[in-house]
Design a protein around this motif. Sequence first.
Motif, short mmCIF file in Angstrom:
data_model
loop_
_atom_site.label_atom_id
_atom_site.label_comp_id
_atom_site.label_asym_id
_atom_site.label_seq_id
_atom_site.Cartn_x
_atom_site.Cartn_y
_atom_site.Cartn_z
N UNK A 134 -2.99 4.93 7.62
CA UNK A 134 -2.76 3.89 6.63
C UNK A 134 -3.54 2.62 6.97
N UNK A 135 -3.60 2.25 8.24
CA UNK A 135 -4.29 1.02 8.64
C UNK A 135 -5.80 1.08 8.41
N UNK A 136 -6.37 2.27 8.24
CA UNK A 136 -7.81 2.41 8.03
C UNK A 136 -8.20 2.43 6.55
N UNK A 137 -7.23 2.32 5.67
CA UNK A 137 -7.51 2.29 4.23
C UNK A 137 -7.89 0.85 3.86
N UNK A 177 0.82 -1.19 0.00
CA UNK A 177 0.00 0.00 0.00
C UNK A 177 0.87 1.26 0.00
N UNK A 178 1.95 1.24 0.78
CA UNK A 178 2.82 2.42 0.83
C UNK A 178 3.47 2.70 -0.52
N UNK A 179 3.76 1.65 -1.29
CA UNK A 179 4.36 1.84 -2.60
C UNK A 179 3.40 2.56 -3.54
N UNK A 180 2.12 2.24 -3.45
CA UNK A 180 1.11 2.93 -4.27
C UNK A 180 1.05 4.40 -3.88
N UNK A 181 1.06 4.67 -2.57
CA UNK A 181 1.02 6.06 -2.10
C UNK A 181 2.26 6.82 -2.55
N UNK A 182 3.43 6.20 -2.44
CA UNK A 182 4.67 6.86 -2.85
C UNK A 182 4.67 7.17 -4.35
#
Length: 73
Positions: free
Chosen positions: A56-59, A1-6
């Motif tokens: 992030x955990x709530x996405x 998920x963090x990679x998509x956000x980045x």
Amino acid sequence: MLKVLERTVRYGDLLDMIYVDGKGQISKRRIKVLQIGEVSFRAYCHMRGTNRTFTVDNVLALVPVVRKERMVI
């Protein structure tokens, strides 16, 4: 998920997000990610019209918005 956000921060893409808030309410939002932290991120929320902080955990889901160009013949 963090990679998509980045990736969306780097390219300025929009995302459709399904998010659950602290009260358990689920909402769909169109966002533009501005900053990413370890447990949260800051984004412009088109639904509210302001910058918001999301955990992030709530996405529940993130989907890139695909823009299609129209061809004129």
